[in-house]
Design an enzyme around this catalytic site. Structure first.
Site, mmCIF file in Angstrom:
data_model
loop_
_atom_site.group_PDB
_atom_site.id
_atom_site.type_symbol
_atom_site.label_atom_id
_atom_site.label_comp_id
_atom_site.label_asym_id
_atom_site.label_seq_id
_atom_site.Cartn_x
_atom_site.Cartn_y
_atom_site.Cartn_z
ATOM 1 N N HIS A 167 0.811 -1.224 0.000
ATOM 2 C CA HIS A 167 0.000 0.000 0.000
ATOM 3 C C HIS A 167 0.839 1.266 0.000
ATOM 4 C CE1 HIS A 167 -4.089 -1.661 0.513
ATOM 5 N NE2 HIS A 167 -3.394 -2.716 0.924
ATOM 6 N N ASP A 374 3.507 9.464 -1.115
ATOM 7 C CA ASP A 374 2.318 8.768 -0.661
ATOM 8 C C ASP A 374 2.068 7.608 -1.605
ATOM 9 O OD1 ASP A 374 0.039 8.320 0.854
ATOM 10 O OD2 ASP A 374 -0.600 10.414 0.788
HETATM 11 P P1 ADQ Z 1 -2.837 6.473 4.582
HETATM 12 O O1 ADQ Z 1 -1.437 6.914 4.773
HETATM 13 O O2 ADQ Z 1 -3.631 6.329 5.791
HETATM 14 O O3 ADQ Z 1 -2.935 5.111 3.749
HETATM 15 P P2 ADQ Z 1 -4.740 7.869 2.691
HETATM 16 O O4 ADQ Z 1 -4.721 7.038 1.483
HETATM 17 O O5 ADQ Z 1 -4.815 9.303 2.404
HETATM 18 O O6 ADQ Z 1 -3.448 7.630 3.594
HETATM 19 O O7 ADQ Z 1 -5.975 7.471 3.575
HETATM 20 C C1 ADQ Z 1 -6.302 8.189 4.725
HETATM 21 C C2 ADQ Z 1 -7.701 7.869 5.178
HETATM 22 O O8 ADQ Z 1 -7.927 8.518 6.431
HETATM 23 C C3 ADQ Z 1 -8.748 8.398 4.219
HETATM 24 O O9 ADQ Z 1 -9.746 7.444 4.006
HETATM 25 C C4 ADQ Z 1 -9.308 9.640 4.933
HETATM 26 O O10 ADQ Z 1 -10.672 9.859 4.716
HETATM 27 C C5 ADQ Z 1 -9.093 9.332 6.372
HETATM 28 N N1 ADQ Z 1 -8.872 10.576 7.097
HETATM 29 C C6 ADQ Z 1 -7.910 11.471 6.921
HETATM 30 N N2 ADQ Z 1 -8.055 12.496 7.761
HETATM 31 C C7 ADQ Z 1 -9.144 12.245 8.487
HETATM 32 C C8 ADQ Z 1 -9.812 12.910 9.549
HETATM 33 N N3 ADQ Z 1 -9.386 14.041 10.060
HETATM 34 N N4 ADQ Z 1 -10.898 12.322 10.064
HETATM 35 C C9 ADQ Z 1 -11.330 11.155 9.598
HETATM 36 N N5 ADQ Z 1 -10.751 10.499 8.610
HETATM 37 C C10 ADQ Z 1 -9.663 11.023 8.075
HETATM 38 C C11 ADQ Z 1 -1.987 4.170 3.188
HETATM 39 C C12 ADQ Z 1 -0.955 4.775 2.254
HETATM 40 C C13 ADQ Z 1 -1.662 5.539 1.157
HETATM 41 C C14 ADQ Z 1 -2.620 4.630 0.426
HETATM 42 C C15 ADQ Z 1 -3.524 3.886 1.385
HETATM 43 C C16 ADQ Z 1 -4.320 2.814 0.684
HETATM 44 O O11 ADQ Z 1 -0.066 5.613 2.965
HETATM 45 O O12 ADQ Z 1 -0.726 6.095 0.266
HETATM 46 O O13 ADQ Z 1 -3.428 5.413 -0.427
HETATM 47 O O14 ADQ Z 1 -2.765 3.259 2.409
HETATM 48 O O15 ADQ Z 1 -3.517 1.937 -0.007
#
Ligand code: ADQ
Length: 746
Positions: A167, A374
């Site tokens: 991921h 990311d």
């Molecule tokens: P993450 O590093 O967690 O995931 P991301 O893909 O942006 O990064 O997902 C974050 C999740 O957290 C999103 O679903 C978002 O809605 C939620 N979120 C963020 N801020 C929030 C808040 N304040 N309140 C509630 N929810 C919040 C890892 C990798 C990524 C990759 C994913 C999936 O680092 O690059 O996209 O896995 O493979």
């Protein structure tokens, strides 16, 4: 496709166990992985295996209650001690692998501790999965916490079907090499049958790491290790786009979004939503906002920047320090740019429920997604899915995996503070028509390629990809002799035969590969034998083939099916047209490599170009070839070309032009009962094999790994076989033939 169970394995489960007034409660996770895998978990009767969170405070009865609740949901817990969690999860996974894979080398501790616990926990997972495994199950392992697991499972269950998906980014091999345990990690991953990445770049980095560290040469999307083949694939993860779009239409959400805009009092809303992680680029993003407000003081009363940061990994010291750093920057900027009427930055350190999140997405004029690195970034896609009004501007870091897909966004380099400030200004001032056009493009991508499509394509690929040796053995195909005998009993035979490496040995220079008299006689014989139709299917230019086969009445396909001629008297017909200036970016690169690599040469054809290095120093040539392939992959990523590696040649060709064209064309004109025989020796022939019907007799030359039903040793076997087909089996044993042709060996 068989429908065995699916065993999903990830560090965290889709639920977290909690105590509430002494009662055990399971709260569902709403993350991308949990939503995407949910239907597969429920639908296949399979299991989800992972760590349920910290249960140290649970007494025995509570543990039993937890086990029962998990069991009801087809979840199998892997319990870890507090020390294991600290060393394996907070330690090796999040203090070492996480920063390193995100290019944050300075954040990697001097001593990369926790490896022992990482191994131990991966072993523990392997034991639990092995205990639950039943033959026929497919196993899908997720993410960087479990990179040793595929090989550990392979040891325990040699025949299991195992997939792995990463991921986070796979870093450039120069960075990956920093890891003292780099070998173990690569070998751990190679236990899988299929390894998936979010982008092509990550896959290329992985292939480069294999070459530099293990000396293993991978083909573009597959690697051989011992007797196994490991496939590599790109599967960009999506979100549950429908759910976000539905939430965005919800009346309360619409009202909340309107309230947010009212509160902003006519100011434009700029939004950031991230896990509070140093990879997300929050400090530099804040500085860019500060830069903009300093440059254009009038904006101080005209924009409101809302930054929501969800608490994350609070047990890791780096994250505690990082939180203080962000809060200091917010305070400083508000201190210097705030006015009596306005506080430019509204900062919240908390998780927000989905409805509030979607309301924020709806309320934003400009969304800032500027991670330093990311793997994918789902927030960008959530924003797009929520914009059912087809409005709003997305600013997206070029270092997020999502950038490879989302071409309607304003692309930014998050390290360039001024550049990001400029882009925010551009987003704020963007005319409505441009905003809509961009958002429409973004929405098409995000709505179609959702998390369900992602999971489906990975699982289908995992299930269909079984090493040829295994399927063939279990299907009991007849021997090649028997199959050929049957083919000869058919009313007619259509022969599709590759040239180089199949009818003649691979020669040092293309010129040396011209047909010898024996071959010409054989071809002529086949051409005039009633009931046999011969098609020569080559990658060579049409002029070369025309010169070599001038008098032979066979149908010839040149340049992998781009050109076709029914016989020496017929004209050449093109099956596709390349863009006019297709060589302009390509040739300078190829020429540069030719200069730098003595013995190599460029060959330009109608819709493809090849870089041959057969005569270069083998070691150096191979290294240059790999570098060239990666470079071309980048240079041509948005062009309609694909890069292929053949034997001692790197080839760039027009996408869609492959030997599969030949299969499609001839199938439309096949008579009933015609036996199809296809023979070839490299990956380009595989395109042909794959496009032929199941009943075709496909034969690989000198290369057991090719997806063909049969295998013969070399071109001599091919000639023998063709004589048999022509009904002249005895000619094959005449002495002299082989010696004459053998002398041409490379
Ligand atoms: P993450 O590093 O967690 O995931 P991301 O893909 O942006 O990064 O997902 C974050 C999740 O957290 C999103 O679903 C978002 O809605 C939620 N979120 C963020 N801020 C929030 C808040 N304040 N309140 C509630 N929810 C919040 C890892 C990798 C990524 C990759 C994913 C999936 O680092 O690059 O996209 O896995 O493979």
């Amino acid at each position: 496709m068989d429908r065995g169970r699916l065993l999903i394995v990830s560090n965290r489960l889709p639920v977290t166990a909690r105590l509430s007034g002494g009662e055990v409660r399971l709260t569902a996770a709403s993350g991308g992985l949990a939503t995407g895998m949910k239907p597969w978990h429920e639908g296949s009767g399979g299991l989800w295996i992972g760590w349920p969170g910290d249960v140290a405070r649970f007494n025995q009865a509570q543990r039993a209650a937890l086990d029962a609740q998990l069991h009801d949901r087809n979840i199998v817990p892997v319990y870890l001690t507090a020390e294991q969690v600290d060393r394996y999860y907070n330690g090796f996974s999040n203090r070492v692998l996480w920063p390193l894979f995100h290019y944050q080398i300075d954040r990697v501790p001097n001593e990369m501790t926790g490896w022992g616990a990482y191994q131990q926990v991966n072993e523990r997972f392997a034991d639990v999965v092995a205990r639950e495994y039943r033959p026929g199950d497919a196993i899908w392992v997720h993410d960087y916490q479990l990179m040793l697991l595929p090989a550990l499972l392979r040891q325990r269950m040699p025949d299991a079907r195992i997939g792995f998906f990463l991921h986070i980014p796979f870093p450039a091999s120069e960075v990956f090499r920093i890891l003292p345990r780099r070998r173990e990690i690569l070998r751990g991953l190679l236990g899988a049958d299929l390894i998936g990445f979010h982008t092509f770049a990550y896959m290329r980095h992985f292939v480069a790491a294999l070459l530099h560290i293990e000396g293993v040469e991978a083909d573009i999307d597959r690697v051989r290790t011992g007797s196994r083949e490991v496939r590599l694939g790109v599967f960009p993860m999506g979100i549950d786009a429908g759910r976000f779009a539905r939430l965005a239409e919800n009346r309360e959400v619409i009202r909340a979004a309107e309230a947010l805009r009212r509160d902003a009092g006519g100011r434009q809303v700029v939004l950031g939503v991230d896990r509070l992680d140093y990879t997300k680029g929050i400090p530099r993003r804040l500085q860019s906002v500060e830069r903009l407000l300093t440059r254009e003081p009038a904006l101080r009363d005209r924009i409101r920047y809302i930054q929501v940061a969800v608490p994350s990994r609070g047990e890791v010291d780096q994250y505690q320090r990082f939180r203080r750093e962000v809060e200091e920057i917010v305070g400083r900027i508000n201190g210097t740019t705030g006015t009596l009427r306005s506080t430019p930055i509204h900062y919240m350190h908390r998780s927000v429920p989905p409805r509030d999140l979607v309301a924020l997405y709806r309320a934003a004029d400009v969304m800032l997604v500027t991670p330093l690195r990311d793997g994918m970034n789902l927030v960008a896609k959530e924003f797009v899915a929520s914009r059912v009004d087809e409005d709003g501007v997305l600013l997206l870091s070029e270092f997020a995996g999502a950038a490879a897909e989302l071409d309607g966004a304003l692309s930014v380099n998050p390290y360039d503070i001024d550049g990001v400030a400029d882009a925010i200004a551009r987003g704020l001032a963007m005319p409505a028509a441009e905003r809509r056009a961009r958002m429409a493009r973004l929405r098409r991508r995000v709505m179609e390629h959702d998390v369900h499509a992602w999971a489906r394509s990975f699982i289908e690929s995992l299930r269909e990809g079984v090493a040829p040796a295994r399927t063939r053995a279990s299907r009991r195909v007849p021997s090649l002799d028997v199959a050929l005998k049957r083919a000869r009993e058919a009313p007619s035979i259509r022969l599709l035969v590759d040239y180089d490496g199949t009818l003649v040995p691979l020669a040092r220079t293309p010129e040396e590969a011209s047909p010898d008299p024996d071959l010409l006689r054989l071809l002529e014989r086949l051409a005039v034998t009633p009931g046999i139709e011969l098609e020569l299917v080559s990658g060579r230019p049409k002029d070369t083939l025309a010169e070599w086969l001038d008098d032979i009445p066979v149908s010839v396909w040149a340049e992998h099916g781009l050109w076709h001629r029914r016989g020496p008297e017929s004209p050449w017909e093109a099956t596709a047209t390349p863009p006019a200036d297709w060589t302009s970016r390509l040739l300078p690169i190829l020429e540069q490599y030719t200069q730098a690599t003595p013995g190599s040469r460029v060959e330009v054809k109608t819709a493809s170009a090849a870089w041959h290095y057969r005569e270069a120093d083998p070691e150096f040539g191979r290294r240059q070839a790999h570098e060239l392939r990666m470079l071309l992959g980048d240079a041509l990523s948005n062009q309609p070309f694909e890069v292929l590696e053949g034997k001692k040649v790197i080839e760039v060709r027009l996408r869609g032009v492959s030997k599969a064209i030949v299969a499609q064309r001839i199938q439309s004109e096949l008579n009933e009962g015609t036996a199809l025989i296809a023979i070839g020796d490299d990956r380009t022939d595989e395109d042909l094999f794959r496009a032929l019907p199941e009943s075709a007799l496909t034969i690989a030359v000198g290369h057991r790994a090719l997806r063909a039903r049969y295998w013969v040793k070399d071109y001599r076997d091919v000639r023998r076989l063709l004589r048999t087909v022509a009904g002249q089996a005895r000619v094959a044993s005449q002495p002299g033939d082989e010696r004459r042709t053998g002398a041409r060996h490379a």
